[in-house]
Design an enzyme around this catalytic site. Structure first.
Site, short mmCIF file in Angstrom:
data_model
loop_
_atom_site.label_atom_id
_atom_site.label_comp_id
_atom_site.label_asym_id
_atom_site.label_seq_id
_atom_site.Cartn_x
_atom_site.Cartn_y
_atom_site.Cartn_z
N GLY A 110 0.79 -1.22 0.00
CA GLY A 110 0.00 0.00 0.00
C GLY A 110 0.82 1.27 0.00
O GLY A 110 1.67 1.45 0.85
N SER A 111 0.59 2.17 -0.95
CA SER A 111 1.43 3.35 -1.08
C SER A 111 0.94 4.20 -2.25
O SER A 111 -0.18 4.08 -2.69
CB SER A 111 2.88 2.92 -1.28
OG SER A 111 2.94 1.78 -2.10
N ARG A 112 1.86 5.05 -2.79
CA ARG A 112 1.47 5.89 -3.92
C ARG A 112 2.68 6.18 -4.79
O ARG A 112 3.84 6.00 -4.37
CB ARG A 112 0.85 7.21 -3.44
CG ARG A 112 1.85 8.17 -2.83
CD ARG A 112 1.16 9.36 -2.20
NE ARG A 112 1.02 10.51 -3.08
CZ ARG A 112 0.43 11.64 -2.72
NH1 ARG A 112 -0.10 11.77 -1.51
NH2 ARG A 112 0.36 12.66 -3.56
#
Length: 214
Positions: A182-184
């Site tokens: 999970g991240s960007r």
């Protein structure tokens, strides 16, 4: 570079192997509930680290999405670290259900790389762009434009992987790294780029066109 053909990225093997081993132990002990639970974790981990093939026949000036996810920001910003210019920042948020393999948005030479230790705020927050742990890659397109792509750790992400080194030539759509759990990813396009996506759009890494370089 790594993970160009494998259906599951090699960085996921230790996690998948651990859950599979624990599943086997519980199965041998006859602990049905824990066996089913660990089997589900094993399958989800394999799903999380999936590495699908992606193709695009977009024209050369097209900038492809570097990650799967939802667009959470399209804004004009001053990029101080590498480009030192006005840019258009496109931010893509990846949930734990999205493919986490990151792909080069353009074909270009790796002109610079940086890695900054930082915080682990929720990756969907604006302050995550500058304050979270992150790794950046500056690409120089053969036609002249430069583009910065930044992998940003999230609330539970603790491992950013980037494969290229300075001087490498990466092809558009090629896998160049990943972020665990999970991240960007932020993409800084030239100010005069023609951006097509909007906040809320869903994009697919290596396929969706974010915009076009002049």
């Amino acid at each position: 570079m790594r993970n160009q053909n494998q259906p599951v990225v090699v960085e996921g093997y230790p996690f998948i192997g651990l859950f599979a081993f624990v599943t086997l132990i519980f199965a041998l002990l006859g602990w049905g509930f824990l066996t089913v639970l660990c089997l589900a974790l094993t399958l989800f981990t394999a799903y999380f680290f999936r590495n699908p093939e992606r193709f695009s026949d977009a024209e050369e000036a097209a900038v492809l999405a570097p990650a799967d996810g939802r667009v959470i920001c399209v804004d004009k910003v001053w990029e101080e670290r590498c480009l030192k210019a006005e840019t258009i920042k496109v931010s893509i948020f990846m949930s734990v259900f999205d493919v986490h393999v990151n792909r080069a948005p353009i074909t270009g030479r790796v002109a610079d790389l940086f890695y900054n230790r930082g915080e682990f705020f929720n990756a969907s927050l604006d302050k995550a762009s500058l304050q979270n742990e992150q790794a950046g890659m500056l690409l120089e397109h053969p036609g002249g434009p430069r583009l910065l792509v930044v992998q940003i750790a999230g609330l539970i992400a603790r491992r950013i992987v980037t494969y290229p080194v300075i001087g490498d030539l990466v092809q558009r759509g090629a896998r160049y790294g990943l972020i665990r759990f999970g991240s960007r990813v932020d993409v800084y396009l030239p100010e005069d780029a023609d951006v097509l996506v909007h906040v809320g759009d869903r994009v697919r890494g290596g396929e969706t066109v974010l915009g076009y370089l002049k």
